[in-house]
Design a protein around this motif. Structure first.
Motif, PDB file in Angstrom:
ATOM      1  N   ALA A   1       0.874  -1.184   0.000  1.00 11.91           N
ATOM      2  CA  ALA A   1       0.000   0.000   0.000  1.00 11.91           C
ATOM      3  C   ALA A   1       0.905   1.225   0.000  1.00 11.91           C
ATOM      4  O   ALA A   1       1.578   1.507   0.993  1.00 11.91           O
ATOM      5  CB  ALA A   1      -0.903  -0.005   1.227  1.00 11.91           C
ATOM      6  N   ASN A   2       0.934   1.927  -1.103  1.00  5.75           N
ATOM      7  CA  ASN A   2       1.825   3.073  -1.240  1.00  5.75           C
ATOM      8  C   ASN A   2       1.210   4.320  -0.589  1.00  5.75           C
ATOM      9  O   ASN A   2       0.005   4.556  -0.646  1.00  5.75           O
ATOM     10  CB  ASN A   2       2.112   3.356  -2.718  1.00  5.75           C
ATOM     11  N   ASN A   3       2.090   5.105   0.053  1.00  3.25           N
ATOM     12  CA  ASN A   3       1.691   6.385   0.648  1.00  3.25           C
ATOM     13  C   ASN A   3       0.544   6.230   1.653  1.00  3.25           C
ATOM     14  O   ASN A   3      -0.389   7.039   1.684  1.00  3.25           O
ATOM     15  CB  ASN A   3       1.298   7.387  -0.440  1.00  3.25           C
ATOM     16  N   LEU A   4       0.620   5.204   2.482  1.00  6.67           N
ATOM     17  CA  LEU A   4      -0.422   4.957   3.478  1.00  6.67           C
ATOM     18  C   LEU A   4      -0.394   6.060   4.545  1.00  6.67           C
ATOM     19  O   LEU A   4       0.640   6.314   5.156  1.00  6.67           O
ATOM     20  CB  LEU A   4      -0.207   3.590   4.123  1.00  6.67           C
ATOM     21  N   ALA A   5      -1.535   6.699   4.743  1.00 10.80           N
ATOM     22  CA  ALA A   5      -1.614   7.817   5.688  1.00 10.80           C
ATOM     23  C   ALA A   5      -2.927   7.736   6.461  1.00 10.80           C
ATOM     24  O   ALA A   5      -3.983   7.440   5.892  1.00 10.80           O
ATOM     25  CB  ALA A   5      -1.517   9.150   4.962  1.00 10.80           C
ATOM     26  N   PHE A   6      -2.860   8.015   7.758  1.00 11.41           N
ATOM     27  CA  PHE A   6      -4.019   7.993   8.659  1.00 11.41           C
ATOM     28  C   PHE A   6      -4.347   9.426   9.062  1.00 11.41           C
ATOM     29  O   PHE A   6      -3.460  10.179   9.490  1.00 11.41           O
ATOM     30  CB  PHE A   6      -3.657   7.158   9.891  1.00 11.41           C
ATOM     31  N   ASN A   7      -5.614   9.803   8.928  1.00 12.92           N
ATOM     32  CA  ASN A   7      -6.070  11.145   9.319  1.00 12.92           C
ATOM     33  C   ASN A   7      -7.388  11.012  10.062  1.00 12.92           C
ATOM     34  O   ASN A   7      -8.330  10.405   9.550  1.00 12.92           O
ATOM     35  CB  ASN A   7      -6.260  12.046   8.091  1.00 12.92           C
ATOM     36  N   ASP A   8      -7.470  11.590  11.257  1.00 10.55           N
ATOM     37  CA  ASP A   8      -8.675  11.464  12.077  1.00 10.55           C
ATOM     38  C   ASP A   8      -9.052  12.835  12.640  1.00 10.55           C
ATOM     39  O   ASP A   8      -8.551  13.256  13.698  1.00 10.55           O
ATOM     40  CB  ASP A   8      -8.427  10.469  13.208  1.00 10.55           C
ATOM     41  N   PRO A   9      -9.960  13.576  11.963  1.00  8.94           N
ATOM     42  CA  PRO A   9     -10.432  14.862  12.507  1.00  8.94           C
ATOM     43  C   PRO A   9     -11.270  14.609  13.763  1.00  8.94           C
ATOM     44  O   PRO A   9     -12.170  13.764  13.755  1.00  8.94           O
ATOM     45  CB  PRO A   9     -11.286  15.438  11.370  1.00  8.94           C
TER      46      PRO A   9
ATOM     47  N   THR B   1      -2.471  18.327  14.150  1.00  3.53           N
ATOM     48  CA  THR B   1      -2.499  19.594  13.420  1.00  3.53           C
ATOM     49  C   THR B   1      -3.913  19.872  12.952  1.00  3.53           C
ATOM     50  O   THR B   1      -4.587  18.978  12.439  1.00  3.53           O
ATOM     51  CB  THR B   1      -1.553  19.539  12.194  1.00  3.53           C
ATOM     52  N   SER B   2      -4.376  21.109  13.133  1.00  8.82           N
ATOM     53  CA  SER B   2      -5.710  21.531  12.677  1.00  8.82           C
ATOM     54  C   SER B   2      -6.797  20.604  13.222  1.00  8.82           C
ATOM     55  O   SER B   2      -7.695  20.160  12.487  1.00  8.82           O
ATOM     56  CB  SER B   2      -5.766  21.588  11.150  1.00  8.82           C
TER      57      SER B   2
ATOM     58  N   ALA C   1     -16.167  18.039  17.201  1.00  9.16           N
ATOM     59  CA  ALA C   1     -16.148  19.372  17.832  1.00  9.16           C
ATOM     60  C   ALA C   1     -16.470  19.287  19.319  1.00  9.16           C
ATOM     61  O   ALA C   1     -16.132  20.200  20.083  1.00  9.16           O
ATOM     62  CB  ALA C   1     -17.146  20.282  17.123  1.00  9.16           C
ATOM     63  N   GLU C   2     -17.121  18.177  19.724  1.00 13.40           N
ATOM     64  CA  GLU C   2     -17.519  18.039  21.126  1.00 13.40           C
ATOM     65  C   GLU C   2     -16.384  17.521  22.004  1.00 13.40           C
ATOM     66  O   GLU C   2     -16.591  17.278  23.209  1.00 13.40           O
ATOM     67  CB  GLU C   2     -18.710  17.080  21.235  1.00 13.40           C
ATOM     68  N   THR C   3     -15.189  17.352  21.451  1.00  9.07           N
ATOM     69  CA  THR C   3     -14.066  16.825  22.222  1.00  9.07           C
ATOM     70  C   THR C   3     -12.849  17.737  22.102  1.00  9.07           C
ATOM     71  O   THR C   3     -12.729  18.512  21.142  1.00  9.07           O
ATOM     72  CB  THR C   3     -13.668  15.410  21.741  1.00  9.07           C
ATOM     73  N   ASN C   4     -11.962  17.618  23.086  1.00 10.28           N
ATOM     74  CA  ASN C   4     -10.664  18.302  23.054  1.00 10.28           C
ATOM     75  C   ASN C   4      -9.561  17.263  23.164  1.00 10.28           C
ATOM     76  O   ASN C   4      -9.638  16.346  24.000  1.00 10.28           O
ATOM     77  CB  ASN C   4     -10.533  19.300  24.219  1.00 10.28           C
ATOM     78  N   PHE C   5      -8.553  17.414  22.352  1.00  7.93           N
ATOM     79  CA  PHE C   5      -7.421  16.503  22.362  1.00  7.93           C
ATOM     80  C   PHE C   5      -6.604  16.668  23.645  1.00  7.93           C
ATOM     81  O   PHE C   5      -6.352  17.797  24.097  1.00  7.93           O
ATOM     82  CB  PHE C   5      -6.545  16.780  21.128  1.00  7.93           C
ATOM     83  N   VAL C   6      -6.195  15.543  24.227  1.00  7.76           N
ATOM     84  CA  VAL C   6      -5.303  15.568  25.385  1.00  7.76           C
ATOM     85  C   VAL C   6      -3.866  15.624  24.859  1.00  7.76           C
ATOM     86  O   VAL C   6      -3.410  14.700  24.185  1.00  7.76           O
ATOM     87  CB  VAL C   6      -5.494  14.327  26.267  1.00  7.76           C
ATOM     88  N   PRO C   7      -3.158  16.711  25.107  1.00  2.00           N
ATOM     89  CA  PRO C   7      -1.810  16.869  24.538  1.00  2.00           C
ATOM     90  C   PRO C   7      -0.886  15.693  24.879  1.00  2.00           C
ATOM     91  O   PRO C   7      -0.954  15.112  25.963  1.00  2.00           O
ATOM     92  CB  PRO C   7      -1.310  18.177  25.162  1.00  2.00           C
TER      93      PRO C   7
ATOM     94  N   ASN D   1      -2.776  12.902  12.719  1.00  2.79           N
ATOM     95  CA  ASN D   1      -2.184  12.461  11.450  1.00  2.79           C
ATOM     96  C   ASN D   1      -1.048  11.488  11.750  1.00  2.79           C
ATOM     97  O   ASN D   1      -0.183  11.758  12.592  1.00  2.79           O
ATOM     98  CB  ASN D   1      -1.610  13.644  10.679  1.00  2.79           C
ATOM     99  N   VAL D   2      -1.044  10.362  11.032  1.00  2.66           N
ATOM    100  CA  VAL D   2       0.058   9.396  11.136  1.00  2.66           C
ATOM    101  C   VAL D   2       0.432   8.971   9.716  1.00  2.66           C
ATOM    102  O   VAL D   2      -0.425   8.526   8.943  1.00  2.66           O
ATOM    103  CB  VAL D   2      -0.310   8.155  11.962  1.00  2.66           C
ATOM    104  N   ILE D   3       1.704   9.115   9.384  1.00  2.00           N
ATOM    105  CA  ILE D   3       2.194   8.783   8.042  1.00  2.00           C
ATOM    106  C   ILE D   3       2.976   7.473   8.112  1.00  2.00           C
ATOM    107  O   ILE D   3       3.979   7.363   8.827  1.00  2.00           O
ATOM    108  CB  ILE D   3       3.101   9.909   7.489  1.00  2.00           C
TER     109      ILE D   3
END
Length: 317
Positions: A252-260, A291-292, A263-269, A296-298
């Motif tokens: 699988a070429n250029n496999l990338a994970f993105n999870d927006p 980010t944003s 709005a009801e949650t805040n990310f724990v740093p 994101n995981v590449i």
């Protein structure tokens, strides 16, 4: 397998010299010169060069099986090539490629090249039939398109047949003599393989299956309750866990994970882990970032089979 000895058409000459002494004088006398010409043996071998089934997707295009054609006779010989896609036992029949079904190695670059400056040569029967010297070999490619909607693991075969173009040789019984049809007009002797050969190549449906499964677990609510006792309310901490699997065969070429994030949650740093290893939130040398409002995981080019687990925490607003 090597060519059958002395080249066809070779003239072999032999003369006897007899020496004797008569009345004290050494004398010689010679016989006439006996000559014969070596007949041409016509035979051929064909062998697949693929150590295992060629793994393909469904659908797929221009996938090559590799064969080695060798003139095992003792004279130059031309051969015709025929492919057959309907082999008993096939779970699917490969399709002769739209770009052409048989190609001859050009010698410019190893492996099948469909186009470009090092492209291999499309075989056209009667136009560029292989003409091989004794012991010479040529790589031949069977090139196929693969049907769609085939089950993982399905097997399909294509067969290449080769025949001598000397009239009457192909399929004749071993030892058959064809008068005057060999190199330089010598007689032809049909070899052990009846001046024919065949080889079968295999395709197997592999391809890739990429799946992703996401779950959420309660960690702790504002009242200090944990696990199953916790209640989801503003301030509750949750863990998201994502299992990403790449199965089958291939990459699988250029496999990338993105999870927006919702709005009801805040990310724990600094809560991102990949396969159990902590990642930073910044865009830096590790393969994850936040980010944003997106995790994101590449992974880049990822060979199957592999499983990755991504985890991170959020709080409910």
């Amino acid at each position: 397998m090597q060519a059958a000895g002395t080249p066809a058409g070779t003239t072999v000459s032999n003369q006897v010299t007899l020496g004797y002494i008569q009345d004290g004088v050494a004398t010689t006398t010679s016989s006439n010169i006996a000559t014969f010409s070596v007949a041409e043996i016509i035979d051929v071998s064909l062998a697949t060069q693929d150590a295992a089934p060629v793994v393909v997707n469904s659908p797929d295009t221009s996938r090559a099986l590799t064969m080695l054609l060798t003139n095992t006779g003792n004279g130059s010989e031309s051969f015709s090539l025929i492919r057959n896609n309907s082999i008993p036992g096939n779970e699917f029949d490969p399709i002769t490629a739209a770009t052409g079904g048989i190609f001859l190695e050009s010698g410019l670059q190893t492996g099948f090249q469909a186009n470009g400056p090092n492209a291999d040569t499309l075989y056209i029967e009667g136009t560029n039939n292989p003409d091989l010297a004794a012991d010479a070999s040529l790589v031949v490619y069977l090139v196929s398109d693969i049907p769609s909607s085939l089950a993982l693991g399905s097997s399909g075969q294509s067969r290449l047949s080769v025949e001598s173009l000397t009239a009457g040789a192909a399929g004749a019984a071993p030892g058959t003599t064809l008068t005057g049809l060999g190199s330089g007009g010598v007689d032809v002797l049909v070899g052990a393989n009846s001046a024919t050969a065949l080889a079968t190549g295999h395709y197997q449906i592999g391809g890739l299956a990429v799946s992703v499964l996401k779950s959420v677990a309660l960690i702790q609510d504002p009242q200090g309750r944990t696990g199953s006792a916790a209640i989801i309310m503003p301030g509750t901490v949750l863990t998201y866990s994502v299992t990403l699997r790449v199965s089958g065969n291939g990459t699988a070429n250029n496999l990338a994970f993105n999870d927006p994030l919702p709005a009801e949650t805040n990310f724990v740093p600094n809560s991102i882990t990949v396969d159990g290893a902590t990642r930073t939130d910044a865009v830096d040398t590790d393969n994850a970032d936040f980010t944003s409002n997106t995790i994101n995981v590449i992974f880049g080019n990822t060979a199957a089979p592999v499983t990755h687990v991504i985890e991170f925490r959020v709080t409910v607003n």
